[in-house]
Design a protein around this motif. Sequence first.
Motif, PDB file in Angstrom:
ATOM      1  N   GLN A  73       0.845  -1.173   0.000  1.00 37.23           N
ATOM      2  CA  GLN A  73       0.000   0.000   0.000  1.00 37.23           C
ATOM      3  C   GLN A  73       0.892   1.238   0.000  1.00 37.23           C
ATOM      4  O   GLN A  73       2.061   1.178   0.359  1.00 37.23           O
ATOM      5  CB  GLN A  73      -0.882   0.017   1.241  1.00 37.23           C
ATOM      6  N   ASN A  74       0.317   2.356  -0.399  1.00 35.80           N
ATOM      7  CA  ASN A  74       1.094   3.587  -0.474  1.00 35.80           C
ATOM      8  C   ASN A  74       1.767   3.943   0.844  1.00 35.80           C
ATOM      9  O   ASN A  74       2.933   4.338   0.868  1.00 35.80           O
ATOM     10  CB  ASN A  74       0.200   4.744  -0.924  1.00 35.80           C
ATOM     11  N   HIS A  75       1.053   3.824   1.956  1.00 34.26           N
ATOM     12  CA  HIS A  75       1.679   4.239   3.212  1.00 34.26           C
ATOM     13  C   HIS A  75       2.758   3.261   3.649  1.00 34.26           C
ATOM     14  O   HIS A  75       3.698   3.628   4.346  1.00 34.26           O
ATOM     15  CB  HIS A  75       0.632   4.438   4.323  1.00 34.26           C
ATOM     16  N   GLU A  76       2.679   1.999   3.195  1.00 35.27           N
ATOM     17  CA  GLU A  76       3.741   1.036   3.490  1.00 35.27           C
ATOM     18  C   GLU A  76       4.998   1.394   2.701  1.00 35.27           C
ATOM     19  O   GLU A  76       6.121   1.308   3.220  1.00 35.27           O
ATOM     20  CB  GLU A  76       3.282  -0.379   3.123  1.00 35.27           C
ATOM     21  N   ARG A  77       4.817   1.794   1.455  1.00 38.36           N
ATOM     22  CA  ARG A  77       5.947   2.229   0.642  1.00 38.36           C
ATOM     23  C   ARG A  77       6.545   3.504   1.226  1.00 38.36           C
ATOM     24  O   ARG A  77       7.767   3.686   1.253  1.00 38.36           O
ATOM     25  CB  ARG A  77       5.484   2.474  -0.798  1.00 38.36           C
ATOM     26  N   MET A  78       5.668   4.378   1.730  1.00 43.19           N
ATOM     27  CA  MET A  78       6.108   5.618   2.345  1.00 43.19           C
ATOM     28  C   MET A  78       7.019   5.340   3.536  1.00 43.19           C
ATOM     29  O   MET A  78       8.074   5.961   3.696  1.00 43.19           O
ATOM     30  CB  MET A  78       4.872   6.402   2.793  1.00 43.19           C
ATOM     31  N   LEU A  79       6.632   4.391   4.380  1.00 44.03           N
ATOM     32  CA  LEU A  79       7.435   4.044   5.551  1.00 44.03           C
ATOM     33  C   LEU A  79       8.762   3.426   5.130  1.00 44.03           C
ATOM     34  O   LEU A  79       9.799   3.669   5.752  1.00 44.03           O
ATOM     35  CB  LEU A  79       6.672   3.069   6.451  1.00 44.03           C
ATOM     36  N   ARG A  80       8.728   2.646   4.076  1.00 46.24           N
ATOM     37  CA  ARG A  80       9.949   1.996   3.574  1.00 46.24           C
ATOM     38  C   ARG A  80      10.975   3.036   3.130  1.00 46.24           C
ATOM     39  O   ARG A  80      12.167   2.932   3.451  1.00 46.24           O
ATOM     40  CB  ARG A  80       9.573   1.086   2.409  1.00 46.24           C
ATOM     41  N   VAL A  81      10.526   4.052   2.408  1.00 44.63           N
ATOM     42  CA  VAL A  81      11.432   5.099   1.944  1.00 44.63           C
ATOM     43  C   VAL A  81      11.900   5.964   3.115  1.00 44.63           C
ATOM     44  O   VAL A  81      13.058   6.372   3.170  1.00 44.63           O
ATOM     45  CB  VAL A  81      10.759   5.970   0.858  1.00 44.63           C
ATOM     46  N   ALA A  82      11.002   6.225   4.065  1.00 47.83           N
ATOM     47  CA  ALA A  82      11.384   7.019   5.245  1.00 47.83           C
ATOM     48  C   ALA A  82      12.496   6.316   6.011  1.00 47.83           C
ATOM     49  O   ALA A  82      13.434   6.959   6.496  1.00 47.83           O
ATOM     50  CB  ALA A  82      10.173   7.231   6.149  1.00 47.83           C
ATOM     51  N   ASP A  83      12.406   4.997   6.122  1.00 46.21           N
ATOM     52  CA  ASP A  83      13.459   4.238   6.808  1.00 46.21           C
ATOM     53  C   ASP A  83      14.780   4.332   6.051  1.00 46.21           C
ATOM     54  O   ASP A  83      15.857   4.409   6.653  1.00 46.21           O
ATOM     55  CB  ASP A  83      13.044   2.763   6.945  1.00 46.21           C
ATOM     56  N   ALA A  84      14.693   4.323   4.713  1.00 44.91           N
ATOM     57  CA  ALA A  84      15.910   4.422   3.898  1.00 44.91           C
ATOM     58  C   ALA A  84      16.542   5.807   4.049  1.00 44.91           C
ATOM     59  O   ALA A  84      17.767   5.933   4.174  1.00 44.91           O
ATOM     60  CB  ALA A  84      15.587   4.143   2.429  1.00 44.91           C
ATOM     61  N   ILE A  85      15.730   6.856   4.058  1.00 45.57           N
ATOM     62  CA  ILE A  85      16.241   8.214   4.209  1.00 45.57           C
ATOM     63  C   ILE A  85      16.911   8.384   5.562  1.00 45.57           C
ATOM     64  O   ILE A  85      17.917   9.094   5.702  1.00 45.57           O
ATOM     65  CB  ILE A  85      15.103   9.245   4.036  1.00 45.57           C
ATOM     66  N   ALA A  86      16.364   7.722   6.580  1.00 39.37           N
ATOM     67  CA  ALA A  86      16.926   7.820   7.932  1.00 39.37           C
ATOM     68  C   ALA A  86      18.354   7.280   7.983  1.00 39.37           C
ATOM     69  O   ALA A  86      19.120   7.634   8.882  1.00 39.37           O
ATOM     70  CB  ALA A  86      16.049   7.062   8.921  1.00 39.37           C
ATOM     71  N   GLN A  87      18.720   6.428   7.026  1.00 38.16           N
ATOM     72  CA  GLN A  87      20.059   5.850   7.001  1.00 38.16           C
ATOM     73  C   GLN A  87      21.059   6.714   6.241  1.00 38.16           C
ATOM     74  O   GLN A  87      22.253   6.436   6.243  1.00 38.16           O
ATOM     75  CB  GLN A  87      20.009   4.461   6.346  1.00 38.16           C
ATOM     76  N   LEU A  88      20.570   7.778   5.598  1.00 36.81           N
ATOM     77  CA  LEU A  88      21.457   8.651   4.832  1.00 36.81           C
ATOM     78  C   LEU A  88      22.211   9.594   5.768  1.00 36.81           C
ATOM     79  O   LEU A  88      21.879   9.737   6.936  1.00 36.81           O
ATOM     80  CB  LEU A  88      20.639   9.470   3.826  1.00 36.81           C
TER      81      LEU A  88
END
Length: 209
Positions: free
Chosen positions: A142-157
């Motif tokens: 779902q869109n919000h699941e994808r949103m959380l996935r990208v947010a987690d990736a950004i947190a690692q930058l």
Amino acid sequence: MKTRATSKSDLLLSRAKAGDAQAIEALFSLYQNYVRLLAASQLRAKLRTRVSASDVVQDTFMKAHRGFEEFRGKTGGEFVVWLRSILSRQIQTLYEQHVTVQSRDVRREVSLEEIGKWVDRSSTKLEAVLIGSDPSPGTKLQNHERMLRVADAIAQLSVDHREVLLLRSVEELGYKEIAERMQRSHGAVRMLWLRSIEALRDKLAEDNE
């Protein structure tokens, strides 16, 4: 008629509402990076010198934990909206405490109303960026699941990569404005922006492996 697949957040939410303490902790942890990014994108210059995004996030989750029993939603998407509303009230309260001084000034009421509007706008922009950054649009997430996935990736930058992503994608600032904010040259900011996009794609690609 196809039924919607049950997401991880939906499952955790169901267990949390049933009183599972571990599920409650896991549920809030799942949304931590998203809320942190949203808080960082909403703290305007006048507030950044007085409060940190970490403090806002901590207070937001504290209030969410205390009021969780009052939450009536059943999906992760509804949970996102609920968390966002708590964060929005936090931001408005902070502006009232730290920025607006004269309690009877008409401009104060206008500013608080505007705060609510730009909080909603920045939330929408951030979510559009997060969802749109997922390189696998064909996924069943779902869109919000994808949103959380990208947010987690950004947190690692790196800090600089996260900042330029927020300034460029969410606040929609030009390179000149970003250069002034980050105290870098125009060319350095453009290069940093390109590298931040590449770094985000690499993180997401690693998650897909």
